[in-house]
Design an enzyme around this catalytic site. Structure first.
Site, PDB file in Angstrom:
ATOM      1  N   THR A  47       0.833  -1.207   0.000  1.00 52.93           N
ATOM      2  CA  THR A  47       0.000   0.000   0.000  1.00 52.93           C
ATOM      3  C   THR A  47       0.863   1.250   0.000  1.00 52.93           C
ATOM      4  O   THR A  47       0.635   2.182  -0.778  1.00 52.93           O
ATOM      5  CB  THR A  47      -0.912   0.007   1.244  1.00 52.93           C
ATOM      6  OG1 THR A  47      -1.684  -1.184   1.264  1.00 52.93           O
ATOM      7  CG2 THR A  47      -1.836   1.216   1.228  1.00 52.93           C
ATOM      8  N   THR A  48       1.875   1.275   0.884  1.00 46.33           N
ATOM      9  CA  THR A  48       2.742   2.444   1.000  1.00 46.33           C
ATOM     10  C   THR A  48       3.560   2.654  -0.261  1.00 46.33           C
ATOM     11  O   THR A  48       3.958   3.774  -0.576  1.00 46.33           O
ATOM     12  CB  THR A  48       3.655   2.295   2.227  1.00 46.33           C
ATOM     13  OG1 THR A  48       2.850   1.969   3.367  1.00 46.33           O
ATOM     14  CG2 THR A  48       4.414   3.576   2.518  1.00 46.33           C
ATOM     15  N   TYR A 110     -12.974  -4.169  -2.862  1.00 54.53           N
ATOM     16  CA  TYR A 110     -14.104  -3.805  -3.705  1.00 54.53           C
ATOM     17  C   TYR A 110     -15.082  -4.959  -3.926  1.00 54.53           C
ATOM     18  O   TYR A 110     -16.236  -4.861  -3.552  1.00 54.53           O
ATOM     19  CB  TYR A 110     -13.671  -3.221  -5.063  1.00 54.53           C
ATOM     20  CG  TYR A 110     -14.852  -2.695  -5.843  1.00 54.53           C
ATOM     21  CD1 TYR A 110     -15.489  -1.517  -5.460  1.00 54.53           C
ATOM     22  CD2 TYR A 110     -15.370  -3.393  -6.921  1.00 54.53           C
ATOM     23  CE1 TYR A 110     -16.606  -1.054  -6.135  1.00 54.53           C
ATOM     24  CE2 TYR A 110     -16.479  -2.939  -7.599  1.00 54.53           C
ATOM     25  CZ  TYR A 110     -17.092  -1.772  -7.202  1.00 54.53           C
ATOM     26  OH  TYR A 110     -18.202  -1.328  -7.870  1.00 54.53           O
ATOM     27  N   TYR A 136      -2.691 -10.069   4.848  1.00 55.08           N
ATOM     28  CA  TYR A 136      -2.728  -8.641   5.184  1.00 55.08           C
ATOM     29  C   TYR A 136      -4.183  -8.240   5.377  1.00 55.08           C
ATOM     30  O   TYR A 136      -4.952  -8.199   4.421  1.00 55.08           O
ATOM     31  CB  TYR A 136      -2.058  -7.840   4.068  1.00 55.08           C
ATOM     32  CG  TYR A 136      -2.047  -6.335   4.216  1.00 55.08           C
ATOM     33  CD1 TYR A 136      -2.312  -5.704   5.426  1.00 55.08           C
ATOM     34  CD2 TYR A 136      -1.739  -5.535   3.110  1.00 55.08           C
ATOM     35  CE1 TYR A 136      -2.276  -4.328   5.535  1.00 55.08           C
ATOM     36  CE2 TYR A 136      -1.705  -4.158   3.215  1.00 55.08           C
ATOM     37  CZ  TYR A 136      -1.972  -3.551   4.430  1.00 55.08           C
ATOM     38  OH  TYR A 136      -1.942  -2.175   4.530  1.00 55.08           O
ATOM     39  N   ARG A 141      -9.369  -0.177   4.375  1.00 56.86           N
ATOM     40  CA  ARG A 141      -9.056   0.121   2.980  1.00 56.86           C
ATOM     41  C   ARG A 141      -9.752  -0.841   2.022  1.00 56.86           C
ATOM     42  O   ARG A 141      -9.991  -0.486   0.868  1.00 56.86           O
ATOM     43  CB  ARG A 141      -7.539   0.065   2.742  1.00 56.86           C
ATOM     44  CG  ARG A 141      -6.766   1.150   3.473  1.00 56.86           C
ATOM     45  CD  ARG A 141      -5.328   1.231   3.004  1.00 56.86           C
ATOM     46  NE  ARG A 141      -5.200   2.038   1.818  1.00 56.86           N
ATOM     47  CZ  ARG A 141      -4.479   3.167   1.735  1.00 56.86           C
ATOM     48  NH1 ARG A 141      -3.825   3.619   2.780  1.00 56.86           N
ATOM     49  NH2 ARG A 141      -4.413   3.837   0.607  1.00 56.86           N
ATOM     50  N   LYS A 164      -0.273  -9.676   8.757  1.00 57.10           N
ATOM     51  CA  LYS A 164      -0.155  -8.254   9.087  1.00 57.10           C
ATOM     52  C   LYS A 164      -1.552  -7.798   9.498  1.00 57.10           C
ATOM     53  O   LYS A 164      -2.452  -7.745   8.662  1.00 57.10           O
ATOM     54  CB  LYS A 164       0.359  -7.448   7.893  1.00 57.10           C
ATOM     55  CG  LYS A 164       0.403  -5.943   8.160  1.00 57.10           C
ATOM     56  CD  LYS A 164       0.809  -5.155   6.924  1.00 57.10           C
ATOM     57  CE  LYS A 164       0.781  -3.661   7.205  1.00 57.10           C
ATOM     58  NZ  LYS A 164       1.127  -2.855   5.999  1.00 57.10           N
ATOM     59  N   ILE A 206       4.975  -4.328  10.487  1.00 54.42           N
ATOM     60  CA  ILE A 206       5.211  -3.892   9.111  1.00 54.42           C
ATOM     61  C   ILE A 206       4.807  -2.434   9.100  1.00 54.42           C
ATOM     62  O   ILE A 206       3.629  -2.096   9.257  1.00 54.42           O
ATOM     63  CB  ILE A 206       4.434  -4.746   8.105  1.00 54.42           C
ATOM     64  CG1 ILE A 206       4.963  -6.184   8.136  1.00 54.42           C
ATOM     65  CG2 ILE A 206       4.560  -4.159   6.692  1.00 54.42           C
ATOM     66  CD1 ILE A 206       4.222  -7.159   7.233  1.00 54.42           C
TER      67      ILE A 206
END
Length: 295
Positions: A47-48, A110, A136, A141, A164, A206
């Site tokens: 993501t980052t 989604y 994750y 999100r 995570k 993380i």
């Protein structure tokens, strides 16, 4: 007990960019600095790292470049999750082929999924992977939460070794720890909950914070695990204002601004992300100066 990919802090590393593409020169400098500062692992194309707006070719090249640049100095964990199962499998296979040590698999966003759907989704990817898989969970999100019982079911897979946990729900993380025991390693996905997750048996974090404070973030984890819980707790609380500033706008907007301010490339993000608002940036930079990250 399964093999642990890393203990300590893994940086969810940003992807330096310009208008013309990924800035590999700055990316390489950032990777080398992270390792010199003592980071325990690097998570690339997460993501980052703005994986959602990397092209397919860029996504693969960023993973390959990172593995090559790290050259075995620390584990590299490649973000290969997707809401398209076939594409996630393709990326996961590629990451293994180019030498990643593990992959990070985000929940399908989604389209969401039922819990049975999540079990089938992650199982199919793990079956196809030549390297260990870390789940994750970031429902804020993705709109999709991995329930503790689902984590427990997935932990039975020999290739699923960690999670995570970025739900922010400490009670849920405690349930995961209770149900899974040593069958899965738990990593905090939230920088304001590193010590709380460690207290439940977590192996580390993380981290976004470690993009700018790799040494301090790693030391916090290792202090706790070495029994110096008071020092770890003190550091967790001391850094809360900086963590809050790093998440005052959606990640990775603030950390991209921070890294650019530290001299690692341009403050360039791809739409729909836009540069940090000036008033928020000034608060972030002031807190970075307190940590001697800026002059």
């Amino acid at each position: 007990m399964k093999n642990t990919i890393f203990t300590g802090a893994a940086t969810a590393i940003v992807t330096p960019m310009t208008e013309t593409g990924v800035d590999y020169e700055q990316f390489g400098r950032l990777i080398d600095w992270q390792i010199a500062e003592g980071i325990d692992a690097i998570v690339v194309a997460g993501t980052t790292g703005e994986a959602s707006t990397l092209s397919d070719d860029e996504h693969k090249e960023v993973i390959r470049y990172c593995v090559e640049r790290v050259a075995g100095r620390v584990p590299v964990i490649a973000g290969t999750g997707s809401n398209d199962t076939a594409y996630a499998i393709e990326l996961t296979k590629y990451a293994g082929q180019v030498g990643a040590d593990a992959v990070l698999l985000v929940t399908p966003y989604y389209n969401k999924a039922t819990q049975n759907g999540l079990i089938k989704f992650f199982t199919d990817i793990a079956d196809a992977s030549s390297v260990p898989c870390i789940l994750y969970n970031v429902p804020s999100r993705t709109g999709c939460n991995i329930a503790p019982a689902t984590v427990a079911a997935l932990a039975e897979h020999p290739n699923i070794v960690g999670i995570k946990e970025a739900s922010g729900n400490i009670s849920q993380i405690a349930q995961v720890a209770h149900l899974c025991g040593d069958k899965i390693d738990i990593y905090s996905g939230n920088d304001d909950q590193i010590v709380p997750v460690l207290s439940l048996g977590g192996k580390g974090v993380i981290s976004v914070l470690s993009d700018i404070l790799p040494a301090a973030t790693s030391k916090m984890v290792h202090d706790y695990l070495d029994g110096n819980t008071a020092a770890a707790t003190q550091k967790q609380l001391e850094l809360l204002p900086l963590v809050d500033a790093l998440f005052s706008e959606v990640n990775p907007i603030p950390v991209k601004a921070a890294i650019a301010k530290m001299g690692y490339g341009e403050n360039y993000l791809r739409l729909p992300l836009t540069p940090m608002e000036e008033q928020n940036a000034e608060k972030l930079f002031a807190l970075m100066r307190e940590q001697n990250l800026l002059d």
